[in-house]
Design an enzyme around this catalytic site. Sequence first.
Site, PDB file in Angstrom:
ATOM      1  N   SER A  52      19.019  74.195  42.905  1.00 39.39           N
ATOM      2  CA  SER A  52      18.446  73.438  41.948  1.00 39.39           C
ATOM      3  C   SER A  52      19.606  73.703  40.853  1.00 39.39           C
ATOM      4  O   SER A  52      20.215  74.856  40.665  1.00 39.39           O
ATOM      5  CB  SER A  52      16.987  74.206  41.317  1.00 39.39           C
ATOM      6  OG  SER A  52      16.627  73.759  39.872  1.00 39.39           O
ATOM      7  N   TYR A 102      12.605  81.731  38.230  1.00 36.51           N
ATOM      8  CA  TYR A 102      12.964  80.606  39.189  1.00 36.51           C
ATOM      9  C   TYR A 102      14.160  80.463  39.030  1.00 36.51           C
ATOM     10  O   TYR A 102      14.949  80.487  40.312  1.00 36.51           O
ATOM     11  CB  TYR A 102      12.193  79.269  38.665  1.00 36.51           C
ATOM     12  CG  TYR A 102      12.321  78.046  39.514  1.00 36.51           C
ATOM     13  CD1 TYR A 102      12.004  78.145  40.757  1.00 36.51           C
ATOM     14  CD2 TYR A 102      13.166  77.068  39.138  1.00 36.51           C
ATOM     15  CE1 TYR A 102      12.057  76.991  41.679  1.00 36.51           C
ATOM     16  CE2 TYR A 102      13.404  75.969  39.950  1.00 36.51           C
ATOM     17  CZ  TYR A 102      12.954  75.874  41.205  1.00 36.51           C
ATOM     18  OH  TYR A 102      13.431  74.755  41.744  1.00 36.51           O
TER      19      TYR A 102
END
Lengths: 257, 455
Positions: free
Chosen positions: A149, A162
């Site tokens: 990501s 995250y």
Amino acid sequence: MATVRDAVGGVQSVLVLGGGSDLALATVRRMVADRCHTVVLAARHPDRLEGELAALRGAGAATAESVSFDADDVTSHQKVVDDVFARHGDIDLVLLAFGVLGDQDNFDHDPVAAAAAATTNFVGGVSAGLAVAGQLRAQGHGTLVVFSSVAGVRVRADNLVYGATKAGLDGFASGLSDRLAGTGARVMVVRPGFVHSKMTDGMDPAPFATTPEAVADAVLDGLRRGSEVVWAPPALRLVFGVLRLVPRPVWRRLSAR
Amino acid sequence: MSPPHSSAALLSGWGRTAPSGAELVRPLGLGELRTTLDDAPTRGVIARGLGRSYGDAAQNAGGRVIDTTSVDDVAWFDAERGHIKVAAGASLDELMRHLVPRGWFVPVSPGTRFVTVGGAVASDIHGKNHHRVGSWCDHVSELTLLTPADGQVTVGPDRDPDLFWATAGGMGLTGVILDATVTLTPIETSRLLVDTDRTANLDEVMALMESGDAAYPYSVAWIDLVATGSALGRSVLTRGRFARRHELTGSAARDPLAYSPQVVAGVPPVVPSGLLNRASIRAFNEFWYRKAPARRRDEVQEIPRFWHPLDLVRDWNRLYGARGVVQWQCVVPLEAGGALRRIIAGLAEARCPSFLSVLKRFGPANPGPLSFPGPGWTLSLDIPAMVSGLGPLLDRLDLEVVEVGGRIYLAKDSRLRPELVGDMYPRLDEWRAVRDRADPNGVLRSDLSRRLGLC
Ligand SMILES: Cc1cc2nc3c(=O)[nH]c(=O)nc-3n(C[C@H](O)[C@H](O)[C@H](O)COP(=O)(O)OP(=O)(O)OC[C@H]3O[C@@H](n4cnc5c(N)ncnc54)[C@H](O)[C@@H]3O)c2cc1C
Ligand SMILES: NC(=O)c1ccc[n+]([C@@H]2O[C@H](COP(=O)([O-])OP(=O)(O)OC[C@H]3O[C@@H](n4cnc5c(N)ncnc54)[C@H](OP(=O)(O)O)[C@@H]3O)[C@@H](O)[C@H]2O)c1
């Protein structure tokens, strides 16, 4: 039937780890519309994927099945992966797509929950990734696609757990790619920005927000080109090329939402 | 246990598109070559020559690949009758250097001399003379084959013809070819008399080939796939024959069988992707077409210029950059000229950049169930693999080909949809039955055979 990746990126067989992922399923649908005949979805709740499997069969997949897989149960990964390869012969492509986003405000007060997210996203990725790499190496070909990501490219305060798990996973995948050089097995890292999916449902979209279908196109294009890293949308490569370099105080302001 | 001289290797075909990892074994003599099927790994074994097939025919991911090129001796040469028995790893380059000065030529030559005798048999290669003499295996009287079932066997058109013809074009999947006995073509000189015709469009070149090919032993057309409209399919047709001794003059006459092919330069290992792109390929096509004379007769040419101009530049495939090149070669029946036109129009419309495009008219087929050539028009092209939309475009062209009963050439394939291979090669099951007799446990495998589900 066993197969290998062809000259223009055509894929005949695919395994998805995190089989319910919106991004992965959009990619698999595209591949089945081309020449992919074997799909295995590995997920926590394989029974919930019956509808999806039927749709894939209807779209032309000769074999579409789901198997049980939990990213957190690292001791099971080797066996799950080995079984799939043993039963289906060559697998051209493995999508490592599982992951949890979590809520940083919650993580701030619940280190145990944060560690659980890190286990799923990073620890599970390491163990599943290595199990897959072993099979691809023995097979002499095949590509592992790892969903990283942009959140891991430069970690933001408001989703730092995250982001940190993705930074770890991204580093692992890039290193694994180099580790496999010369074996015929390959790793492609995908770095999406904000994508409208189950994971982001109800959240305010970030700039450059995109769709699972657009991510799927970027993945297929990367496979065709033999890319090592794919950004989705592609413009994020430039954006993060700059964002990576801005001074910390500026980054803190830019990334605050 | 691994056989002698083995190492891990990443192998690809000439197109460099889909490399895979394998155990590469390099037997140094016939004795070692004979042991290469022993203790076969679970992912099997395949032989490899000089790796000039474009796709994945000579790769075997996760298995064993036998590099045959060190086993290349001539067993015997009958200079009276023009017969030679030669090891499968010998190259056509070596053969020509040996034979041409002695007044003999290979019966069939592809567009490069850097292929092995084994590769020539396994692909049943064709040349500019197919319309007159057929393909490579039409000139082979005997093969020694190493099969998993029976070890070393001898086969020929009149000795286990089923296995012989299954091996002709069988892509190495019926056994390891150890040697071949080949019937050669006599030549008086090493020069050709070449006629060139530049044609304004496809109809013109097809008409010229239809009416005139029979008069020439060698014929092929370079075709401009970039031209559109009334210039669609404009071509430069070159046809020729070996000169007789009395037809040469000057220095050529003093040394009529002189033969010394040159390699002028190599290409560096790393070339930026995109050097060969739409614009540069369009410019090349324009230049090549303009440079050809409208009509010329009896031009004296040497063998390398007529047959192997690409061999002048070593490793020219690197010009396509890291992503490599896709070859596509089809044959459609003679009566399917309309399909040929649609294919060429489709390529031109898609602005598909190809600069090594060749059109030829094939003669009759031989009995090989997987042998590629058969009566019809064959078109071959090279396209940079990075061209976007290439996969779907070639998939569409495949359907045009299948619809009229044509096929594509396995030695060049790297991306065909597997479900089409049975339509293109309707005798596939017959071939599989013979193959299963020679290799009941499926030891012989390649990336090509897995990708297309051949066996
Ligand atoms: C520039 C260029 C031009 C070409 N022009 C033509 C042409 O005009 N006509 C044509 O027909 N082809 C043409 N080709 C294709 C080429 O002739 C074939 O692919 C040929 O098979 C290559 O021979 P190789 O020795 O390189 O074999 P490889 O590419 O190494 O192998 C090809 C196949 O042969 C098998 N094989 C090789 N050796 C053995 C053995 N000892 N025993 C069993 N199987 C074996 C392999 O398993 C594989 O299936 C061209 C290729 C190039 C690069
Ligand atoms: N959406 C985005 O904006 C975005 C952006 C960048 C990167 N990504 C990454 O892209 C990947 C796919 O995301 P997505 O958008 O497709 O989200 P998604 O639809 O929510 O898919 C994630 C999948 O992971 C599975 N999963 C979670 N924990 C698991 C566990 N312990 N074991 C097995 N499976 C588990 C989920 O399964 P269940 O169905 O069982 O919950 C879910 O199917 C993720 O790695 C994500 O981090 C997404």
